[in-house]
Design a protein around this motif. Structure first.
Motif, PDB file in Angstrom:
ATOM      1  N   GLY A  93      -6.964  51.265  -2.379  1.00 33.88           N
ATOM      2  CA  GLY A  93      -6.726  50.163  -3.046  1.00 33.88           C
ATOM      3  C   GLY A  93      -4.851  50.255  -3.184  1.00 33.88           C
ATOM      4  O   GLY A  93      -4.325  51.394  -3.511  1.00 33.88           O
ATOM      5  N   HIS A  94      -4.383  49.251  -3.297  1.00 27.60           N
ATOM      6  CA  HIS A  94      -2.906  48.738  -3.263  1.00 27.60           C
ATOM      7  C   HIS A  94      -2.994  47.590  -4.440  1.00 27.60           C
ATOM      8  O   HIS A  94      -3.748  46.683  -4.259  1.00 27.60           O
ATOM      9  CB  HIS A  94      -1.976  48.937  -2.106  1.00 27.60           C
ATOM     10  N   MET A  95      -1.463  47.779  -5.796  1.00 26.30           N
ATOM     11  CA  MET A  95      -1.421  47.140  -7.049  1.00 26.30           C
ATOM     12  C   MET A  95       0.044  46.674  -6.849  1.00 26.30           C
ATOM     13  O   MET A  95       0.700  47.684  -6.863  1.00 26.30           O
ATOM     14  CB  MET A  95      -2.381  47.204  -8.020  1.00 26.30           C
ATOM     15  N   ARG A  96       0.485  45.264  -6.411  1.00 26.17           N
ATOM     16  CA  ARG A  96       1.829  44.791  -6.910  1.00 26.17           C
ATOM     17  C   ARG A  96       1.566  44.512  -8.236  1.00 26.17           C
ATOM     18  O   ARG A  96       0.831  43.720  -8.842  1.00 26.17           O
ATOM     19  CB  ARG A  96       2.017  43.435  -5.824  1.00 26.17           C
ATOM     20  N   VAL A  97       2.578  44.504  -9.222  1.00 24.67           N
ATOM     21  CA  VAL A  97       2.526  44.137  -9.876  1.00 24.67           C
ATOM     22  C   VAL A  97       3.662  43.539 -10.528  1.00 24.67           C
ATOM     23  O   VAL A  97       5.045  43.204 -10.251  1.00 24.67           O
ATOM     24  CB  VAL A  97       2.243  45.211 -12.220  1.00 24.67           C
ATOM     25  N   THR A  98       4.095  42.131 -12.069  1.00 28.64           N
ATOM     26  CA  THR A  98       5.188  41.666 -12.288  1.00 28.64           C
ATOM     27  C   THR A  98       5.075  41.611 -13.961  1.00 28.64           C
ATOM     28  O   THR A  98       4.265  41.964 -14.719  1.00 28.64           O
ATOM     29  CB  THR A  98       4.273  40.208 -11.946  1.00 28.64           C
ATOM     30  N   TYR A  99       5.542  41.346 -14.227  1.00 28.01           N
ATOM     31  CA  TYR A  99       6.688  41.337 -15.620  1.00 28.01           C
ATOM     32  C   TYR A  99       6.957  40.410 -16.382  1.00 28.01           C
ATOM     33  O   TYR A  99       7.130  39.555 -17.538  1.00 28.01           O
ATOM     34  CB  TYR A  99       7.839  42.275 -15.600  1.00 28.01           C
ATOM     35  N   ASN A 100       7.082  39.156 -15.271  1.00 24.77           N
ATOM     36  CA  ASN A 100       6.607  37.627 -15.503  1.00 24.77           C
ATOM     37  C   ASN A 100       6.588  36.413 -14.944  1.00 24.77           C
ATOM     38  O   ASN A 100       5.752  36.940 -14.139  1.00 24.77           O
ATOM     39  CB  ASN A 100       8.642  37.877 -15.965  1.00 24.77           C
ATOM     40  N   ASP A 101       6.245  35.103 -15.374  1.00 31.07           N
ATOM     41  CA  ASP A 101       5.372  34.523 -15.237  1.00 31.07           C
ATOM     42  C   ASP A 101       6.200  34.462 -14.058  1.00 31.07           C
ATOM     43  O   ASP A 101       5.449  33.418 -12.962  1.00 31.07           O
ATOM     44  CB  ASP A 101       4.992  33.247 -16.320  1.00 31.07           C
ATOM     45  N   GLU A 102       7.000  33.724 -13.817  1.00 30.03           N
ATOM     46  CA  GLU A 102       7.810  33.545 -12.514  1.00 30.03           C
ATOM     47  C   GLU A 102       7.515  34.364 -10.917  1.00 30.03           C
ATOM     48  O   GLU A 102       6.806  33.196 -10.622  1.00 30.03           O
ATOM     49  CB  GLU A 102       9.423  33.719 -12.213  1.00 30.03           C
ATOM     50  N   MET A 103       7.021  35.397 -11.534  1.00 27.42           N
ATOM     51  CA  MET A 103       6.924  36.100 -10.335  1.00 27.42           C
ATOM     52  C   MET A 103       5.157  36.347 -10.067  1.00 27.42           C
ATOM     53  O   MET A 103       4.887  36.489  -8.842  1.00 27.42           O
ATOM     54  CB  MET A 103       7.274  38.367 -10.645  1.00 27.42           C
ATOM     55  N   THR A 104       4.875  36.157 -11.718  1.00 31.82           N
ATOM     56  CA  THR A 104       3.182  36.072 -11.176  1.00 31.82           C
ATOM     57  C   THR A 104       2.427  34.900 -10.206  1.00 31.82           C
ATOM     58  O   THR A 104       2.282  34.593  -9.869  1.00 31.82           O
ATOM     59  CB  THR A 104       2.563  36.174 -12.842  1.00 31.82           C
ATOM     60  N   GLU A 105       3.388  33.598 -10.656  1.00 32.79           N
ATOM     61  CA  GLU A 105       3.550  32.505 -10.294  1.00 32.79           C
ATOM     62  C   GLU A 105       3.699  32.389  -8.351  1.00 32.79           C
ATOM     63  O   GLU A 105       2.865  32.300  -7.842  1.00 32.79           O
ATOM     64  CB  GLU A 105       4.843  31.165 -10.530  1.00 32.79           C
TER      65      GLU A 105
ATOM     66  N   PRO B 204       1.573  68.488  -9.167  1.00 30.19           N
ATOM     67  CA  PRO B 204       1.232  68.532  -9.125  1.00 30.19           C
ATOM     68  C   PRO B 204       0.445  67.616 -10.679  1.00 30.19           C
ATOM     69  O   PRO B 204       0.540  68.845 -11.441  1.00 30.19           O
ATOM     70  CB  PRO B 204       0.304  68.796  -8.177  1.00 30.19           C
ATOM     71  N   VAL B 205      -0.379  67.171 -10.633  1.00 30.77           N
ATOM     72  CA  VAL B 205      -1.345  66.682 -11.869  1.00 30.77           C
ATOM     73  C   VAL B 205      -3.107  66.727 -11.027  1.00 30.77           C
ATOM     74  O   VAL B 205      -2.874  65.575 -10.048  1.00 30.77           O
ATOM     75  CB  VAL B 205      -1.184  65.519 -13.043  1.00 30.77           C
ATOM     76  N   PRO B 206      -4.220  66.939 -12.145  1.00 29.27           N
ATOM     77  CA  PRO B 206      -5.109  66.403 -12.389  1.00 29.27           C
ATOM     78  C   PRO B 206      -5.251  64.633 -10.964  1.00 29.27           C
ATOM     79  O   PRO B 206      -4.482  63.892 -11.821  1.00 29.27           O
ATOM     80  CB  PRO B 206      -6.280  66.556 -13.399  1.00 29.27           C
ATOM     81  N   TYR B 207      -5.878  64.843  -9.966  1.00 31.78           N
ATOM     82  CA  TYR B 207      -6.336  63.250  -9.616  1.00 31.78           C
ATOM     83  C   TYR B 207      -6.732  62.265 -10.087  1.00 31.78           C
ATOM     84  O   TYR B 207      -7.522  62.044 -11.037  1.00 31.78           O
ATOM     85  CB  TYR B 207      -6.852  63.465  -8.423  1.00 31.78           C
ATOM     86  N   ALA B 208      -6.003  61.099 -10.862  1.00 36.44           N
ATOM     87  CA  ALA B 208      -6.436  60.548 -11.601  1.00 36.44           C
ATOM     88  C   ALA B 208      -6.045  58.762 -11.305  1.00 36.44           C
ATOM     89  O   ALA B 208      -6.782  57.239 -11.508  1.00 36.44           O
ATOM     90  CB  ALA B 208      -6.209  60.732 -13.131  1.00 36.44           C
ATOM     91  N   LEU B 209      -4.981  58.969 -10.155  1.00 36.53           N
ATOM     92  CA  LEU B 209      -3.923  57.313 -10.083  1.00 36.53           C
ATOM     93  C   LEU B 209      -4.914  57.488  -8.832  1.00 36.53           C
ATOM     94  O   LEU B 209      -3.214  56.901  -7.323  1.00 36.53           O
ATOM     95  CB  LEU B 209      -2.722  57.150 -10.448  1.00 36.53           C
ATOM     96  N   GLU B 210      -5.745  56.321  -8.189  1.00 32.33           N
ATOM     97  CA  GLU B 210      -6.488  56.078  -6.815  1.00 32.33           C
ATOM     98  C   GLU B 210      -5.654  54.580  -6.491  1.00 32.33           C
ATOM     99  O   GLU B 210      -4.990  55.074  -5.613  1.00 32.33           O
ATOM    100  CB  GLU B 210      -7.510  55.419  -7.506  1.00 32.33           C
ATOM    101  N   THR B 211      -5.330  54.226  -7.596  1.00 31.14           N
ATOM    102  CA  THR B 211      -4.290  53.030  -6.819  1.00 31.14           C
ATOM    103  C   THR B 211      -3.127  52.598  -6.586  1.00 31.14           C
ATOM    104  O   THR B 211      -2.510  53.842  -7.408  1.00 31.14           O
ATOM    105  CB  THR B 211      -4.402  51.810  -7.847  1.00 31.14           C
ATOM    106  N   VAL B 212      -2.280  52.444  -5.204  1.00 30.87           N
ATOM    107  CA  VAL B 212      -0.591  52.309  -4.885  1.00 30.87           C
ATOM    108  C   VAL B 212      -0.279  51.217  -6.154  1.00 30.87           C
ATOM    109  O   VAL B 212      -0.520  51.017  -5.537  1.00 30.87           O
ATOM    110  CB  VAL B 212      -0.797  53.235  -4.064  1.00 30.87           C
ATOM    111  N   LEU B 213       0.877  51.758  -7.012  1.00 32.26           N
ATOM    112  CA  LEU B 213       1.350  50.831  -7.826  1.00 32.26           C
ATOM    113  C   LEU B 213       2.513  49.961  -7.255  1.00 32.26           C
ATOM    114  O   LEU B 213       3.690  50.894  -6.918  1.00 32.26           O
ATOM    115  CB  LEU B 213       0.897  51.457  -8.746  1.00 32.26           C
ATOM    116  N   GLY B 214       3.342  49.372  -6.952  1.00 26.42           N
ATOM    117  CA  GLY B 214       4.851  48.867  -6.967  1.00 26.42           C
ATOM    118  C   GLY B 214       4.650  47.455  -7.614  1.00 26.42           C
ATOM    119  O   GLY B 214       3.529  46.381  -8.139  1.00 26.42           O
ATOM    120  N   VAL B 215       5.953  47.475  -7.688  1.00 28.35           N
ATOM    121  CA  VAL B 215       6.338  45.893  -8.747  1.00 28.35           C
ATOM    122  C   VAL B 215       7.225  44.824  -7.627  1.00 28.35           C
ATOM    123  O   VAL B 215       8.336  45.147  -6.963  1.00 28.35           O
ATOM    124  CB  VAL B 215       7.393  46.519  -9.960  1.00 28.35           C
TER     125      VAL B 215
END
Lengths: 458, 380
Positions: free
Chosen positions: B89-101, B232-243
């Motif tokens: 899974g891959h997710m892009r995230v936004t910090y404001n409404d303009e980018m969300t739109e 290395p830390v225990p595997y917990a973040l499955e999703t690739v994240l990007g802004v």
């Protein structure tokens, strides 16, 4: 240049003498040191509030340790001393220094790196068990914390530190089971013509071994390490070696101090983009320097065991020489006779260094015999079989390629502990000369850097 | 002088594009010489973030990205090696409404290209991704995308191509490329000569030095990505994240590998040295990234980074690659300048270029990427 900014990294023997020389030349250098107190490794000062007498800490070197400490105490008001500061990167004429979570970029007109050395290590099956330490770590435990690494300690490896640490443990009242040296006594005899360059040190070394034997500690030379016994639960339980006679012998103990002489800490020189050359005698890549410590990069100088393992006395000389070189390059007039004397002294140190390297050779031929199941990279848990596999089956005969495919050297220590041995294993497996296998490229940060670190601009 | 190496196709540049093309050409029965100046997959293909991401791409590039994603899904059986592809899974995230739109609009458009994206916000987002920071407003989730290990993928293609019969020449630097009556003649700096009826240039940041020899210079720029990795830390973040943001310094992305390390990159880049082949990470960029990644996942603040690295990537002013036939010379093909988003495309580019070289056409549209767009620009 009105007020040249000179930075020294490291407050050990070389760094302190460099600072002193710069102050005498009218400078006010910044001295960055990772430790809480000055003195470096060999003259490490115990933490505030600890009260073991200096003679117990430094033995025959007490006077030298005291001289270095008092010099630095006197210098403190005339330098910008920054203890507990880690130089984590060098780029574009700045040293990046982190302290208490804040990272600052310090510009320099001259930079003297006196980063010291750490143990050179050759893997042995079982060296990942709890209770297996490097010789340096065993010594730090004693000097800084007045504790031993175990109740029944075995020392194994080679080099001047092997006997020194063992005898320091004996004096401190620890039980030393055995001193197991991979170098044959004949190598030490052969190296005598060079070792005699420093008769006093040679004599101290002989006395150390005699003292160990006198206290009943077996000192066995020409051994081949076979295995550190133990398990994940209890840690180290013993060591097996093949003696020079061919007999296999097991020693029982709960801790091992391991080390094969020293390797310079060269990541900072690498980040400063200094050129490296292959040194065939000690089988390692080293930053290229001239007799005074100038590198291939203008205004960057190297001193002490961080470039040539000439020991503490040699470090004091090379620290002074590097400071004189920096002053000269900044346009100061230099006392030629003083520099000439230092250079002659350094040549003697260099001859002795070569003698030590002959007397206690890096046992590179052990690499071929490391069993496949032995762990090479302790950070990443990479076994010898995996490293040999990428070298032979995936064509990864260059060390950085072998790292990319196998994860060797990719962990917390960034290959500082396994890098030399990994190169030997690849060379032995592929039949290529070590020089062709190469060395791990240094990358920042020099030590792990907290993500919570914030940038400050001073 | 030894005899020239003769193959149907010569490929100059052994990154993931060249190595994958060599592999798929062998599958089509064409003889191939794959020539690489250093080691296969050592430059941009080996040092990038490892994103197997489709969302956020130039929409007309999605058919190519989809074709590539399908190959990623069967890469292990195809190559007989594991490149650590995780369709996590891959997710892009936004910090404001303009980018969300913008993100919502993109998701609607991407659907026409067969890419399903789930827009999440409010409690739905928090419940599914409780580790996200308070500044994160919305997310666009692509369940079938993920990440892979760039250190392994291109070399695995190179080895597979070799097993299939390709001739692979590493540590071979090419000085001249030309076409004469016999076809293409490619000469290495050590004097070795390669002959082929067709030639593909997939030399990344060095591509322009070769395309220029055919009168097809392009405004290629080079940049060094700024990467870092934690302990290395225990595997917990499955999703690739990007802004998803318009501000360069806010652009960061992160992924956790199965071994446990968290890899991240983004923000400002540096200028690499094409002759020494070295690129460095600016310490200021690392420090900036540290503040940015904790905006996405605040808990990262407790970890340490253990290594940074860079490499040599190539960019074009319109932020899309050069791919397809030459505009001037028949039998000549290009695939370079992937603007920092080539890793996911690699297997697909190899498949499409092999199809193009083998059949003269391609079932996946690549018109926007032709090199001739720069010649048109010059004429205008």
């Amino acid at each position: 240049m009105a007020n040249p900014r000179v930075i020294i990294i490291g407050a050990g023997s070389a760094g302190v003498r460099a600072a002193q020389t710069l102050v005498e030349g009218g400078m006010r250098p910044i001295v960055i040191d990772e430790s809480a107190r000055d003195g470096g490794q060999i003259y490490r000062r115990q933490p505030e509030g600890f009260s073991r007498p200096k003679s117990a800490l430094y033995g025959s070197e007490t006077a030298r340790a005291e001289a270095l400490h008092s010099t630095f105490d006197d210098l403190k008001s005339r330098i910008d001393y920054r203890p507990r500061h880690l130089a984590w990167n060098i780029a574009d004429g700045h040293v990046h220094v982190v302290h208490e979570g804040a990272s600052d970029a310090l510009p320099y007109d001259a930079l003297i790196i006196a980063a010291g050395a750490t143990d050179r290590l050759m893997p042995v099956k079982g060296w990942h068990f709890a209770g297996a330490y490097s010789l340096g770590a065993a010594q730090i435990a004693l000097k800084a914390q007045a504790s031993a690494i175990g109740r029944r300690v075995i020392f194994m490896g080679t080099g001047p530190l092997l006997q020194l640490v063992a005898s320091q443990y004996v004096k401190a009242g620890a039980k030393v089971v055995a001193v197991l040296d991979t170098s044959p006594f004949s190598a030490q005899i052969k190296a005598l013509p060079k070792l005699i360059a420093r008769p006093d040190v040679l004599f101290k070394g002989i006395k150390l071994v005699a003292g160990l034997k006198l206290s009943g500690v077996p000192v066995l030379r020409g051994i081949t390490p076979l295995e550190i016994h133990g398990d994940a639960e209890t840690g180290v339980t013993g060591v097996s070696v093949r003696l020079a006679s061919g007999e296999i012998r097991r020693f029982e103990g709960d801790a091992v101090g391991l080390g094969y002489h020293l390797r310079p800490e060269t990541q900072l020189a690498d980040l400063a983009q200094c050129a490296f050359d292959f040194d065939a005698q000690t089988r390692q890549f080293r930053p290229r320097i001239d007799i005074d410590g100038r590198t291939s990069v203008a205004n960057v100088y190297l001193a002490g065991d961080g470039v040539l393992t000439q020991g503490a006395d040699g470090a004091e000389i090379s620290g002074r020489l590097a400071a004189f070189a920096a002053l000269a390059d900044l346009g100061h007039a230099m006392p030629d006779s003083r520099i000439n004397t230092l250079r002659q002294d350094r040549a003697r140190m260099e001859l002795f260094r070569e003698g030590l390297a002959e007397a206690f050779p890096w046992p590179h031929s052990l690499a071929a015999g490391i069993p496949d199941e032995a762990i090479v990279c302790r950070c990443e848990g990479v076994r010898a079989s995996e490293l040999r596999g990428v070298a032979l089956e995936k064509g990864a005969s260059e060390l950085n390629r072998a790292k990319a495919f196998s994860r060797v050297g990719m962990g917390r220590c960034q290959g500082r502990y396994c890098g030399h041995a990994a190169a030997e294993i690849v060379a032995a497996a592929t039949g290529l000369p070590l020089e062709k296998v190469g060395r791990l490229r240094g990358q920042a940060p020099v030590k792990p850097l907290a993500i919570s670190t914030r940038r400050v601009d001073s | 002088m030894s005899q020239p190496v003769r193959t149907d196709v010569i490929i100059v540049g052994g990154g993931i594009m060249g190595a994958a093309t060599a592999f798929f050409l062998r599958k089509r029965g064409r003889s191939v010489a794959l020539i690489e100046r250093g080691l296969v997959g050592q430059q941009a293909s080996g040092v990038n973030f490892g994103n197997v991401r489709r969302q956020g791409r130039f929409l007309p590039q999605l058919p190519l990205a989809n074709r590539s994603r399908a190959i990623w899904g069967r890469l292990n059986e195809l190559l007989g090696e594991d490149a650590e592809f995780l369709p996590s899974g891959h997710m892009r995230v936004t910090y404001n409404d303009e980018m969300t739109e913008k993100m919502v609009t993109y998701a609607a458009d991407a659907r026409h290209y067969g890419l399903e994206l789930e827009i999440l916000s409010g409690n739905t987002l928090r419940d599914r991704f409780p580790y996200l920071g308070p500044e994160v407003r919305a997310g666009s989730y692509a369940p079938l995308d993920g990440h892979a290990n760039p250190r392994l993928a291109a070399p695995a293609f190179g080895r597979a191509a070799k097993r299939e019969g390709a001739e692979v020449f590493e540590n071979t630097e090419i000085a001249t490329v030309e076409k004469d009556g016999e076809g293409f003649r490619v000469e290495a700096t050590d004097g070795r000569v390669f002959r082929g009826a067709q030639l593909m240039i997939s030399a990344g940041a060095w591509g322009n030095r070769l395309s220029s020899q055919f009168g097809e210079a392009v405004p290629l720029e080079t940049h060094g990505p700024q990467m870092a990795v934690t302990e290395p830390v225990p595997y917990a973040l499955e999703t690739v994240l990007g802004v998803s943001t318009n501000l360069t310094h806010e652009v960061v992305y992160l992924r956790q590998v199965k071994r446990g390390n968290i890899v991240f990159g983004g923000g400002n880049r540096t200028l690499p040295n094409l002759d020494t082949r070295r690129a460095f990470v600016k310490p200021e960029n690392t420090l900036s990234q540290l503040t940015q990644i904790t905006r996405i996942v605040p808990a990262l603040n407790r970890l340490n980074i253990i290594r940074v690295w860079s490499g040599v990537e190539s960019y074009l002013p319109d932020d899309i690659p050069i791919m397809g036939p030459s505009g001037k010379v028949s039998g000549l093909h290009y695939a370079f300048g992937f603007c920092g988003h080539g890793f996911q495309l690699g297997p697909g580019v190899g498949d499409v270029m092999a199809e193009l070289i083998d059949t003269g056409q391609t079932s996946t549209p690549i018109d926007p990427f032709l090199i001739s767009r720069f010649q048109r620009a010059q004429i205008l």
